[in-house]
Design an enzyme around this catalytic site. Structure first.
Site, PDB file in Angstrom:
ATOM      1  N   HIS A  35       0.812  -1.222   0.000  1.00  0.00           N
ATOM      2  CA  HIS A  35       0.000   0.000   0.000  1.00  0.00           C
ATOM      3  C   HIS A  35       0.843   1.268   0.000  1.00  0.00           C
ATOM      4  O   HIS A  35       0.358   2.337  -0.352  1.00  0.00           O
ATOM      5  CB  HIS A  35      -1.028  -0.009   1.151  1.00  0.00           C
ATOM      6  CG  HIS A  35      -0.477   0.313   2.497  1.00  0.00           C
ATOM      7  ND1 HIS A  35      -0.102  -0.656   3.404  1.00  0.00           N
ATOM      8  CD2 HIS A  35      -0.248   1.500   3.106  1.00  0.00           C
ATOM      9  CE1 HIS A  35       0.332  -0.082   4.508  1.00  0.00           C
ATOM     10  NE2 HIS A  35       0.257   1.238   4.352  1.00  0.00           N
ATOM     11  N   ASP A  65       0.267  -7.495   1.458  1.00  0.00           N
ATOM     12  CA  ASP A  65       0.677  -6.096   1.607  1.00  0.00           C
ATOM     13  C   ASP A  65       2.196  -5.953   1.683  1.00  0.00           C
ATOM     14  O   ASP A  65       2.740  -5.269   2.530  1.00  0.00           O
ATOM     15  CB  ASP A  65       0.012  -5.451   2.831  1.00  0.00           C
ATOM     16  CG  ASP A  65       0.072  -3.934   2.798  1.00  0.00           C
ATOM     17  OD1 ASP A  65       0.329  -3.373   1.717  1.00  0.00           O
ATOM     18  OD2 ASP A  65      -0.114  -3.311   3.855  1.00  0.00           O
ATOM     19  N   SER A 136       4.405   2.946   7.835  1.00  0.00           N
ATOM     20  CA  SER A 136       4.103   1.772   7.017  1.00  0.00           C
ATOM     21  C   SER A 136       5.296   1.370   6.173  1.00  0.00           C
ATOM     22  O   SER A 136       5.929   2.205   5.529  1.00  0.00           O
ATOM     23  CB  SER A 136       2.918   2.049   6.094  1.00  0.00           C
ATOM     24  OG  SER A 136       1.729   2.150   6.809  1.00  0.00           O
TER      25      SER A 136
END
Length: 162
Positions: A35, A65, A136
């Protein structure tokens, strides 16, 4: 904090924002979340000294992911970091490393709140360490400097749940 982690964590920049990644010397790739790079074939990586490198997104797995990046440059002097394996336990101290909100490098400390939190048919490691947008793709590592997970998300409607 293990200085090897500090040296191997980079910021991922692109027109849509930023995230974090870390270098796996053994394989010659940077690892981040899908992402973080979704929709981009190339991104810029930035180290702690503000040096920038062009990187290509070479492999993605949206269901896990995960994305692998190959960057232009000589990264041979970066230290090797290792994965901890399946040694994550409830109450274990960990650190989350990355670039929250695109700011300079940070590392926050926390505790494993759940080593196997089931959400959306996937298991995640839950921590109370501060996790923010931009973290992230960065590593979550143990006190030995070994990577135990990739920071993926935080629950925005809860306190201290990353």
């Amino acid at each position: 904090m293990d200085q090897n982690i500090f040296q191997t964590v980079y910021k991922v920049n692109h027109a849509g924002g930023s995230g974090s990644c870390f270098y796996l010397k053994r394989y010659g790739f940077f690892v981040t979340n899908y992402h973080v790079v979704e929709g981009f074939r190339q991104v810029a990586l930035e180290d702690n000294d503000k040096n920038r490198y062009l990187a290509k997104v070479i492999l993605v797995n949206p269901s896990l992911d995960i994305a692998l990046l190959s960057a232009e440059g000589d990264f041979s002097k970066l230290p090797e970091i290792n994965f901890a394996g399946n040694e994550v336990v409830l109450g274990q101290k960990i650190n989350v490393a990355g670039y929250p909100f695109g700011m300079p490098f940070t590392a926050t400390e926390g505790t494993i709140s759940s080593p196997r939190q089931l959400m959306d048919d996937n298991y995640y490691i839950q921590t109370d360490a501060a996790v923010n947008p931009g973290n992230s793709g960065g590593p979550m590592f143990n006190q030995n400097g070994e990577v135990v997970a990739i920071t993926t998300s935080k629950l925005t409607n809860a306190d201290n749940m990353g």
